[in-house]
Design a protein around this motif. Sequence first.
Motif, mmCIF file in Angstrom:
data_model
loop_
_atom_site.group_PDB
_atom_site.id
_atom_site.type_symbol
_atom_site.label_atom_id
_atom_site.label_comp_id
_atom_site.label_asym_id
_atom_site.label_seq_id
_atom_site.Cartn_x
_atom_site.Cartn_y
_atom_site.Cartn_z
ATOM 1 N N ALA A 125 0.837 -1.212 0.000
ATOM 2 C CA ALA A 125 0.000 0.000 0.000
ATOM 3 C C ALA A 125 0.869 1.258 0.000
ATOM 4 N N LYS A 126 1.920 1.238 0.794
ATOM 5 C CA LYS A 126 2.794 2.409 0.912
ATOM 6 C C LYS A 126 3.459 2.749 -0.419
ATOM 7 N N VAL A 127 4.006 1.738 -1.105
ATOM 8 C CA VAL A 127 4.707 2.031 -2.356
ATOM 9 C C VAL A 127 3.736 2.329 -3.494
ATOM 10 N N GLU A 128 2.608 1.614 -3.543
ATOM 11 C CA GLU A 128 1.642 1.848 -4.627
ATOM 12 C C GLU A 128 0.991 3.219 -4.506
ATOM 13 N N LYS A 129 0.783 3.677 -3.275
ATOM 14 C CA LYS A 129 0.206 5.005 -3.053
ATOM 15 C C LYS A 129 1.110 6.086 -3.642
ATOM 16 N N LYS A 130 2.396 5.789 -3.715
ATOM 17 C CA LYS A 130 3.379 6.748 -4.243
ATOM 18 C C LYS A 130 3.746 6.456 -5.700
ATOM 19 N N GLY A 131 2.946 5.594 -6.362
ATOM 20 C CA GLY A 131 3.168 5.351 -7.783
ATOM 21 C C GLY A 131 4.214 4.302 -8.110
ATOM 22 N N ARG A 132 4.665 3.551 -7.113
ATOM 23 C CA ARG A 132 5.607 2.466 -7.380
ATOM 24 C C ARG A 132 4.825 1.161 -7.481
ATOM 25 N N THR A 133 5.502 0.080 -7.880
ATOM 26 C CA THR A 133 4.782 -1.163 -8.141
ATOM 27 C C THR A 133 5.165 -2.269 -7.164
ATOM 28 N N LYS A 134 4.298 -3.264 -7.094
ATOM 29 C CA LYS A 134 4.565 -4.465 -6.294
ATOM 30 C C LYS A 134 5.834 -5.149 -6.811
ATOM 31 N N GLU A 135 6.043 -5.118 -8.139
ATOM 32 C CA GLU A 135 7.234 -5.729 -8.733
ATOM 33 C C GLU A 135 8.495 -5.038 -8.227
ATOM 34 N N GLU A 136 8.447 -3.702 -8.141
ATOM 35 C CA GLU A 136 9.612 -2.967 -7.620
ATOM 36 C C GLU A 136 9.836 -3.313 -6.143
ATOM 37 N N LEU A 137 8.749 -3.421 -5.391
ATOM 38 C CA LEU A 137 8.855 -3.808 -3.985
ATOM 39 C C LEU A 137 9.520 -5.178 -3.870
ATOM 40 N N HIS A 138 9.075 -6.118 -4.706
ATOM 41 C CA HIS A 138 9.655 -7.467 -4.679
ATOM 42 C C HIS A 138 11.134 -7.438 -5.047
ATOM 43 N N GLN A 139 11.500 -6.571 -5.972
ATOM 44 C CA GLN A 139 12.908 -6.449 -6.367
ATOM 45 C C GLN A 139 13.753 -5.987 -5.169
ATOM 46 N N VAL A 140 13.221 -5.041 -4.414
ATOM 47 C CA VAL A 140 13.912 -4.522 -3.238
ATOM 48 C C VAL A 140 14.015 -5.609 -2.155
ATOM 49 N N ILE A 141 12.912 -6.332 -1.924
ATOM 50 C CA ILE A 141 12.914 -7.403 -0.922
ATOM 51 C C ILE A 141 13.884 -8.513 -1.339
ATOM 52 N N GLU A 142 13.890 -8.842 -2.631
ATOM 53 C CA GLU A 142 14.800 -9.880 -3.114
ATOM 54 C C GLU A 142 16.256 -9.454 -2.945
ATOM 55 N N TRP A 143 16.533 -8.184 -3.218
ATOM 56 C CA TRP A 143 17.906 -7.697 -3.052
ATOM 57 C C TRP A 143 18.359 -7.899 -1.601
ATOM 58 N N LEU A 144 17.493 -7.550 -0.641
ATOM 59 C CA LEU A 144 17.862 -7.635 0.766
ATOM 60 C C LEU A 144 17.916 -9.074 1.271
ATOM 61 N N THR A 145 16.944 -9.901 0.868
ATOM 62 C CA THR A 145 16.761 -11.218 1.493
ATOM 63 C C THR A 145 17.174 -12.403 0.630
#
Length: 118
Positions: free
Chosen positions: A22-42
């Motif tokens: 919800a936080k990233v999509e509200k700011k115009g980012r995507t679930k795919e970008e969120l997953h990319q960030v989570i994958e980078w970290l984890t």
Amino acid sequence: MKTHDQRFAEMSFASVYPHYIAKVEKKGRTKEELHQVIEWLTGFNDQQLQAQIDDKVSFEIFFQNASLNPNAHLIKGLICGYRIEEIDNPLTQKVRYLDKLVDELAKGKKLEKILRNS
């Protein structure tokens, strides 16, 4: 009374994940970008991430299952009034790493900068 660190250890990743989306999509980012960030970290790909969510694992188990990025220590700055690099509890620090990456994504920072590739 539970400490801040204990609450993080027991909190389920699945309970927080929809808030990240919800936080990233509200700011115009995507679930795919969120997953990319989570994958980078984890190190979790989409299927592995979904398994963590489906299993309703705690943050403690989530990060035990993760392969933390060797550049994670480059994540610095303030999150919720705490300086990330000064957090003593390793689990709390990892949760804050994730919070910081989600914040940066929501604030429109370029993925190349968020992913701190040397």
